[in-house]
Design an enzyme around this catalytic site. Sequence first.
Site, PDB file in Angstrom:
ATOM      1  N   ARG A 140       0.948  -1.137   0.013  1.00 27.03           N
ATOM      2  CA  ARG A 140       0.057  -0.034   0.151  1.00 27.03           C
ATOM      3  C   ARG A 140       0.893   1.373   0.032  1.00 27.03           C
ATOM      4  O   ARG A 140       2.001   1.022   0.607  1.00 27.03           O
ATOM      5  CB  ARG A 140      -0.958  -0.059   1.398  1.00 27.03           C
ATOM      6  CG  ARG A 140      -1.606  -1.067   1.355  1.00 27.03           C
ATOM      7  CD  ARG A 140      -2.780  -0.927   2.561  1.00 27.03           C
ATOM      8  NE  ARG A 140      -3.631  -2.243   2.960  1.00 27.03           N
ATOM      9  CZ  ARG A 140      -3.461  -3.281   3.440  1.00 27.03           C
ATOM     10  NH1 ARG A 140      -2.200  -3.475   4.062  1.00 27.03           N
ATOM     11  NH2 ARG A 140      -4.435  -4.192   3.541  1.00 27.03           N
ATOM     12  N   LYS A 170      -2.101  -2.218   7.930  1.00 25.06           N
ATOM     13  CA  LYS A 170      -3.257  -1.556   8.509  1.00 25.06           C
ATOM     14  C   LYS A 170      -3.530  -1.990   9.899  1.00 25.06           C
ATOM     15  O   LYS A 170      -3.364  -3.291  10.224  1.00 25.06           O
ATOM     16  CB  LYS A 170      -4.738  -1.841   7.845  1.00 25.06           C
ATOM     17  CG  LYS A 170      -4.650  -1.039   6.677  1.00 25.06           C
ATOM     18  CD  LYS A 170      -6.094  -1.401   5.915  1.00 25.06           C
ATOM     19  CE  LYS A 170      -6.278  -0.225   4.733  1.00 25.06           C
ATOM     20  NZ  LYS A 170      -7.660  -0.619   3.900  1.00 25.06           N
ATOM     21  N   HIS A 248      -1.955   2.151  -5.953  1.00 28.29           N
ATOM     22  CA  HIS A 248      -3.071   1.161  -5.950  1.00 28.29           C
ATOM     23  C   HIS A 248      -3.241   0.375  -7.111  1.00 28.29           C
ATOM     24  O   HIS A 248      -3.414  -0.837  -7.264  1.00 28.29           O
ATOM     25  CB  HIS A 248      -4.270   1.465  -5.351  1.00 28.29           C
ATOM     26  CG  HIS A 248      -4.852   0.577  -4.074  1.00 28.29           C
ATOM     27  ND1 HIS A 248      -4.150   0.589  -2.945  1.00 28.29           N
ATOM     28  CD2 HIS A 248      -5.929  -0.270  -4.144  1.00 28.29           C
ATOM     29  CE1 HIS A 248      -5.125  -0.242  -2.313  1.00 28.29           C
ATOM     30  NE2 HIS A 248      -5.982  -0.744  -2.756  1.00 28.29           N
ATOM     31  N   ARG A 251      -0.468  -2.186  -7.131  1.00 25.25           N
ATOM     32  CA  ARG A 251      -1.009  -3.284  -6.088  1.00 25.25           C
ATOM     33  C   ARG A 251      -1.732  -4.113  -6.848  1.00 25.25           C
ATOM     34  O   ARG A 251      -1.690  -5.549  -6.493  1.00 25.25           O
ATOM     35  CB  ARG A 251      -1.486  -2.590  -5.095  1.00 25.25           C
ATOM     36  CG  ARG A 251      -1.895  -3.550  -3.682  1.00 25.25           C
ATOM     37  CD  ARG A 251      -2.260  -2.630  -2.560  1.00 25.25           C
ATOM     38  NE  ARG A 251      -2.985  -3.549  -1.508  1.00 25.25           N
ATOM     39  CZ  ARG A 251      -2.583  -4.205  -0.444  1.00 25.25           C
ATOM     40  NH1 ARG A 251      -1.270  -4.250  -0.573  1.00 25.25           N
ATOM     41  NH2 ARG A 251      -3.304  -4.777   0.216  1.00 25.25           N
ATOM     42  N   HIS A 274      -4.537  -8.687   3.574  1.00 24.37           N
ATOM     43  CA  HIS A 274      -6.118  -8.576   3.656  1.00 24.37           C
ATOM     44  C   HIS A 274      -6.475  -9.353   4.974  1.00 24.37           C
ATOM     45  O   HIS A 274      -6.254 -10.606   4.981  1.00 24.37           O
ATOM     46  CB  HIS A 274      -6.846  -9.210   2.554  1.00 24.37           C
ATOM     47  CG  HIS A 274      -6.758  -8.286   1.184  1.00 24.37           C
ATOM     48  ND1 HIS A 274      -6.946  -8.589  -0.008  1.00 24.37           N
ATOM     49  CD2 HIS A 274      -6.281  -6.970   1.186  1.00 24.37           C
ATOM     50  CE1 HIS A 274      -6.761  -7.680  -0.881  1.00 24.37           C
ATOM     51  NE2 HIS A 274      -6.373  -6.416  -0.085  1.00 24.37           N
ATOM     52  N   TYR A 283     -10.346  -9.789  -7.259  1.00 27.67           N
ATOM     53  CA  TYR A 283      -9.253 -10.104  -8.213  1.00 27.67           C
ATOM     54  C   TYR A 283      -9.698 -11.383  -9.219  1.00 27.67           C
ATOM     55  O   TYR A 283      -9.405 -11.662 -10.464  1.00 27.67           O
ATOM     56  CB  TYR A 283      -7.624 -10.226  -7.814  1.00 27.67           C
ATOM     57  CG  TYR A 283      -7.355  -9.183  -7.201  1.00 27.67           C
ATOM     58  CD1 TYR A 283      -6.956  -7.844  -7.760  1.00 27.67           C
ATOM     59  CD2 TYR A 283      -7.175  -8.919  -5.742  1.00 27.67           C
ATOM     60  CE1 TYR A 283      -6.532  -6.739  -7.368  1.00 27.67           C
ATOM     61  CE2 TYR A 283      -6.754  -7.930  -5.202  1.00 27.67           C
ATOM     62  CZ  TYR A 283      -6.648  -6.626  -5.838  1.00 27.67           C
ATOM     63  OH  TYR A 283      -6.303  -5.670  -5.460  1.00 27.67           O
TER      64      TYR A 283
END
Length: 303
Positions: A140, A170, A248, A251, A274, A283
Site C-alpha cells: 500500500r 493496517k 493502488h 498493487r 487482507h 481479483y
Amino acid sequence: MSDAARIDAFLEMMSAERGASPNTLDAYGRDLRDASGVLKGRLTQADAKDVSRYVSSLAAQGLAARTQARKLSSLRRFFRFLFEEGDRKDDPTSRLEGPKAGRDIPDVLSREEVEQLIDACGEDVRLRCLLELLYGAGLRVSELVSLKLGNLPRRKAGSWETREIIVRGKGGKDRLCPLGAPALDAISDWLEVREESLPKKTVQAKAAGTYLFPSRGKEGHLTRRRLGQMLDALSLKAGIKPSRVHPHALRHAYATHLLQGGADLRAVQTLLGHADISTTEIYTHVLTDELSRLLDTAHPLSR
C-alpha cells in the site's frame, strides 16, 4: 456536549483503544464533521429521523454507494461510542439500512504496461525502487513511503541474508513480504545513492535518516502526494494514461498477475495483508472477465 468535543474524544478513543491508523482517523473525522455541518452542529443530539434525512441526502448528492456506506459506518461507530460513554441512551442508526456497496473491478495494468513503466524510469534509481516495491511486493502507498531501513533484511558481504521485508500494515499489524531479485537489486542500487537525498539540517536529517525514502518535509519521508506526482509524470513518459497509473493500480497488478500465474487465493490474501478473503476475491472477477473474453474469441462455437 458540543459536536467538536465529542468527535475529538471519539477519535482519541479509536486511536488509543482500537489502534486506528492516521488515515482511518482522518476518514472518520471528515465523515463526522461533514455530518455535523449538515446537521448544523447538532450531530450528538440527532434523532433517527435526522440521521435518516442526512443519509438520504448523500444519495441525492450523487455520492457512490460505497461512499454512502462508509459515512453511515462512521456514524454507527460514533453513536455506539456515545451510547457506551453514557452520552446517549439510544442509537439513532440502529434501524437504518445503508446502500450495499458493490466492489468496482479494477482496471488492471498489463504485464507489458508495467514493463513500460519500469523502462521509463531510466536512470532514476529511486523511482525504479519505488515502482519495484509497489509492483514487486504489492505494498500500500502508506506502507511504502513509511518503510524504514530497519524493516529491510540484513546485508552481509554485499548480499541480502533473506528476501523478506517487514511491513507495518493496517491496524499496526506487521507482515513479511517476500521480494524478488529485481526488487532487491533496485533497493541495493537506491541505497548506494540514498544519502544524497538526506536533509542537510541536523534535526531534519535525524528524523529522515530512519526511512528508506527520506524527505526534507516535516514527516521525514516521501509523501503520498509527491509519489502520486512522480507516477503521473512517469505514466506520461511511458505513454499510459496517468489516471490508470497510481500506487493502488500497481498493487492491483501485483495481485492479478500472481493469480494469473497460478498463485493460490489464500496465499495472495496473506501477501496483500487482507484481513478478509472477500477483499482478495475481487481479483477473481478480473480473471473471470478475461476468461470470458478468451471464450468469445477462441472457442469455435463463438464465431
